[in-house]
Motif scaffolding. Structure first.
Motif, short mmCIF file in Angstrom:
data_model
loop_
_atom_site.label_atom_id
_atom_site.label_comp_id
_atom_site.label_asym_id
_atom_site.label_seq_id
_atom_site.Cartn_x
_atom_site.Cartn_y
_atom_site.Cartn_z
N TYR A 252 3.17 15.78 -8.60
CA TYR A 252 2.25 14.74 -8.13
C TYR A 252 2.94 13.38 -8.17
CZ TYR A 252 1.56 13.02 -12.92
OH TYR A 252 1.75 12.48 -14.17
N ARG A 253 2.34 12.45 -7.45
CA ARG A 253 2.72 11.05 -7.52
C ARG A 253 1.49 10.25 -7.96
NH1 ARG A 253 5.31 9.83 -1.72
NH2 ARG A 253 3.44 10.98 -1.12
N ARG A 254 1.67 9.42 -8.95
CA ARG A 254 0.60 8.51 -9.38
C ARG A 254 0.75 7.23 -8.57
NH1 ARG A 254 -2.22 8.01 -14.55
NH2 ARG A 254 -3.00 5.88 -14.80
N ARG A 255 -0.31 6.85 -7.86
CA ARG A 255 -0.17 5.77 -6.90
C ARG A 255 -1.30 4.73 -7.06
NH1 ARG A 255 1.56 7.77 -1.07
NH2 ARG A 255 3.12 6.16 -1.43
N THR A 256 -0.95 3.51 -6.76
CA THR A 256 -1.93 2.44 -6.65
C THR A 256 -1.87 1.89 -5.23
OG1 THR A 256 -0.34 0.78 -7.42
CG2 THR A 256 -1.75 1.81 -9.08
N GLY A 257 -2.94 1.26 -4.78
CA GLY A 257 -2.97 0.79 -3.40
C GLY A 257 -3.53 -0.62 -3.26
N ARG A 258 -3.14 -1.27 -2.18
CA ARG A 258 -3.68 -2.57 -1.81
C ARG A 258 -4.40 -2.41 -0.48
NH1 ARG A 258 -2.25 -6.90 -4.55
NH2 ARG A 258 -2.71 -8.25 -2.78
N ARG A 259 -5.65 -2.83 -0.47
CA ARG A 259 -6.48 -2.71 0.73
C ARG A 259 -6.42 -4.00 1.54
NH1 ARG A 259 -10.75 0.97 0.37
NH2 ARG A 259 -12.20 -0.59 1.20
N ARG A 260 -6.21 -3.85 2.84
CA ARG A 260 -6.17 -5.02 3.73
C ARG A 260 -6.97 -4.73 4.99
NH1 ARG A 260 -2.43 -8.90 2.44
NH2 ARG A 260 -0.86 -8.34 0.86
N PHE A 261 -7.64 -5.77 5.48
CA PHE A 261 -8.32 -5.67 6.77
C PHE A 261 -7.27 -5.80 7.87
CE2 PHE A 261 -10.55 -7.51 10.43
CZ PHE A 261 -11.56 -6.56 10.59
N ALA A 262 -7.26 -4.82 8.78
CA ALA A 262 -6.23 -4.79 9.82
C ALA A 262 -6.86 -4.83 11.21
CB ALA A 262 -5.37 -3.53 9.67
N VAL A 263 -6.18 -5.46 12.13
CA VAL A 263 -6.58 -5.50 13.54
C VAL A 263 -5.42 -4.93 14.35
CG1 VAL A 263 -7.23 -6.95 15.49
CG2 VAL A 263 -8.07 -7.51 13.19
N LEU A 264 -5.72 -3.87 15.11
CA LEU A 264 -4.70 -3.18 15.91
C LEU A 264 -3.51 -2.75 15.04
CD1 LEU A 264 -4.69 -5.32 19.17
CD2 LEU A 264 -5.76 -3.09 18.77
N GLY A 265 -3.85 -2.32 13.82
CA GLY A 265 -2.82 -1.83 12.93
C GLY A 265 -2.07 -2.89 12.18
N VAL A 266 -2.35 -4.15 12.41
CA VAL A 266 -1.66 -5.24 11.73
C VAL A 266 -2.50 -5.72 10.55
CG1 VAL A 266 -0.68 -7.55 11.95
CG2 VAL A 266 -0.57 -5.94 13.88
N PRO A 267 -1.99 -5.55 9.31
CA PRO A 267 -2.76 -6.00 8.14
C PRO A 267 -2.86 -7.51 8.08
CG PRO A 267 -0.58 -5.28 7.47
CD PRO A 267 -0.70 -4.94 8.92
N LEU A 268 -4.09 -7.99 7.83
CA LEU A 268 -4.32 -9.43 7.82
C LEU A 268 -4.88 -9.90 6.49
CD1 LEU A 268 -5.82 -9.82 11.41
CD2 LEU A 268 -3.47 -10.28 10.68
N LEU A 269 -6.13 -9.61 6.21
CA LEU A 269 -6.82 -10.15 5.04
C LEU A 269 -6.82 -9.13 3.91
CD1 LEU A 269 -9.88 -11.78 6.82
CD2 LEU A 269 -7.77 -12.90 6.08
N SER A 270 -6.56 -9.58 2.68
CA SER A 270 -6.58 -8.72 1.52
C SER A 270 -8.02 -8.32 1.19
CB SER A 270 -5.95 -9.42 0.32
OG SER A 270 -6.08 -8.63 -0.84
N ARG A 271 -8.21 -7.08 0.86
CA ARG A 271 -9.52 -6.58 0.44
C ARG A 271 -9.44 -5.97 -0.97
NH1 ARG A 271 -11.18 -9.54 3.45
NH2 ARG A 271 -12.61 -9.27 5.22
N GLY A 272 -8.47 -6.45 -1.75
CA GLY A 272 -8.37 -6.00 -3.13
C GLY A 272 -7.52 -4.76 -3.30
N SER A 273 -7.52 -4.25 -4.53
CA SER A 273 -6.69 -3.09 -4.87
C SER A 273 -7.56 -1.85 -5.04
CB SER A 273 -5.90 -3.36 -6.15
OG SER A 273 -6.79 -3.63 -7.23
N THR A 274 -6.91 -0.69 -5.07
CA THR A 274 -7.60 0.57 -5.28
C THR A 274 -6.71 1.48 -6.12
OG1 THR A 274 -8.76 2.41 -4.21
CG2 THR A 274 -6.69 1.67 -3.20
#
Length: 230
Positions: free
Chosen positions: A40-62
């Motif tokens: 397994y891999r233990r992973r953390t993530g950063r959520r971003r609002f994206a338009v046409l696949g381009v990440p723009l605004l941060s929406r926090g971590s997960t």
């Protein structure tokens, strides 16, 4: 957290929230989707609002999450509390070995029938090379260890009270009721190989039952049931 498959590759959506994952650790675990031990891999993530696949605004971590390297399912980190198949087998093997030694320490090693039954139990659990001589040597060594004993039974002998709990308590949450009862029943059968239960053997079997989370009435039921099996 329920498993979530990675989304299939395809055309980017017009807009949405995307997660960028970062691996912070790895190891081996039991994957419930694969039904076996996997990396397994233990992973953390950063959520971003994206338009046409381009990440723009941060929406926090997960996360963190545990991602199976085989099926790519993602799970909550609580899945790591379950031992792998290999680890579970080792825990069960050590538990049976410890219980067999505790019963021998309580009842003595003079009876060939008791020794034979203890050897059979330990071999069946996975110690294929176990011999009666080895068990006798271990019991004698434990009896010389005056730092670990149950004074209410035998102030001069080591009866593995601490070891019983150390071996069984981590295993107990991962055993079904039938599995927990089987370990205690096996201990009772070893004790009964030569005659009835001695007070010391009853105390040890009671300690085993407590470590396995069995109710006192279930311990007594299993001890009586062991008398009827030849």
């Amino acid at each position: 957290m329920r498993s979530a498959r990675k989304p299939r590759e395809g055309k980017p959506t017009l807009c949405g929230v995307r997660t960028s994952w970062n691996t912070v650790g790895d190891g081996e675990f039991f994957c419930e989707e694969c039904g076996g031990d996997r990396n397994y891999r233990r992973r953390t993530g950063r959520r971003r609002f994206a338009v046409l696949g381009v990440p723009l605004l941060s929406r926090g971590s997960t996360g963190p999450v545990v991602e199976c390297a085989a099926c790519h399912g993602r799970f909550g980190t609580e899945v790591l509390e379950r031992p792998t198949t290999a680890r579970f087998s080792a825990m069960l093997r050590d538990a049976v070995h410890t219980v067999a030694l505790a019963v021998l320490a309580a009842g003595g090693t003079a009876s060939r029938e008791v020794l034979d039954r203890a050897v059979h139990a330990v071999r069946s659990a996975g110690y294929a090379d176990c011999t009666a001589v080895q068990l006798v040597d271990l019991v004698e060594a434990l009896e010389a260890d005056t730092g670990r004993f149950m004074p209410e039974i035998n102030p001069e002998g080591a009866l593995l009270a601490i070891e019983i709990h150390e071996a069984l308590e981590p295993l107990t949450p991962h055993l079904e009721a039938a599995g927990r009862e089987a370990i205690l029943f096996q201990a009772a059968r070893i004790a009964l190989a030569d005659a009835g239960y001695s007070p010391a053997e009853q105390e040890v079997i009671g300690t085993v039952g407590t470590a396995l989370g069995l109710a006192p009435e279930d311990v007594l039921r299993l001890m009586e049931s062991a008398r009827t099996v030849r």
